[in-house]
Design an enzyme around this catalytic site. Structure first.
Site, PDB file in Angstrom:
ATOM      1  N   ASP A 257     -30.914  59.153   6.003  1.00 54.43           N
ATOM      2  CA  ASP A 257     -31.062  58.059   6.939  1.00 54.43           C
ATOM      3  C   ASP A 257     -29.415  57.680   7.238  1.00 54.43           C
ATOM      4  OD1 ASP A 257     -31.514  55.840   8.679  1.00 54.43           O
ATOM      5  OD2 ASP A 257     -31.328  54.388   7.234  1.00 54.43           O
TER       6      ASP A 257
HETATM    7 MG   LIG Z   1     -31.606  52.393   8.123  1.00 54.18          MG
END
Ligand SMILES: [Mg+2]
Length: 231
Positions: free
Chosen positions: A10
């Site tokens: 991420d």
């Molecule tokens: Mg994030």
């Protein structure tokens, strides 16, 4: 669990410090569009409104465009700012988000350390404009083996389809050889659960683990990812 050969990173809040970039971008847009001063209190308020919109996107209740503009319309409405300015504000905001690059602690070091040890990809729900600028500005575009942005794929993380499309491009690996690392339970960990891959929750504040999600690793420091992959 087998040896991890693929790491899906991420970006916001995991490798890059989103809060710093967000704050600077909001202030810059207020100035550019002549909206007066955005106080710290207003910013806090916006952050909460924004988080609610992204959760609704993750649940499939809103489209990306509804999130991007809607959050500013609601925020502006609360402070007497013309809501019609929300689309232009968002457009500028997407550009400005890429202006401030600040890595989360040990983010850059860990990506560098893993180079050659595992394939590394970005998996992100940000917009194409903002994420591409951020990835180029941070040098991550050159360090990573590829980038998957939901706006380009056409499906949001945590949906299973988002991961299916990424797996098609990454190639043949067992699910237990792939790990997602992220700070969000609703998008990263839920996504990893949906996709059936190993999950690593970047949880610097040491928040309580929810009972309804499979969390294989719960880490306080991004550097721990190198230890997990090295096992
Ligand atoms: Mg994030």
């Amino acid at each position: 669990m087998g040896k991890i050969k693929v790491v899906l990173w991420d970006i916001d809040g995991t490798l890059l410090d989103f809060q710093v970039a967000e704050k600077h971008a909001i202030y810059a847009c207020f100035e550019k569009l002549g909206l007066g001063q955005c106080t710290d209190e207003m910013l806090e308020d916006y952050i909460e409104i924004n988080a609610g919109y992204w959760r609704r996107l993750e649940r499939g209740e809103l489209t990306k465009q509804q999130v991007l503009v809607g959050r500013f319309e609601e925020f502006f409405g609360k402070y007497g700012i013309d809501a019609a300015k929300a689309p232009a504000f968002n457009e500028e905001y997407q550009l400005r988000l890429g202006d401030t690059i600040c890595f989360c602690e040990n983010g850059l070091e860990t990506v560098k350390a893993l180079k050659g040890q595992a394939l590394q990809y970005a998996v992100t729900n940000g917009t194409k404009t903002a994420q591409e600028r951020k990835l180029a500005g941070s040098g991550l575009d050159k360090l990573l083996d590829g980038v998957f942005i939901s706006e380009i794929i056409g499906i949001e993380k945590p949906m299973k389809g988002f991961f299916e499309k990424t797996f098609q491009e990454i190639g043949a690996f067992c699910k237990e050889e792939m790990m997602i690392v992220g700070d969000s339970l609703t998008s990263d960990i839920q996504g990893g659960n949906n996709a059936g891959i190993v999950t690593c929750w970047y949880n610097p504040a040491g928040k309580e683990r929810p009972a309804d999600l499979r969390i294989d690793y719960d880490i306080r420091d991004i550097g721990e990812v190198a230890d997990i992959v090295g096992r």
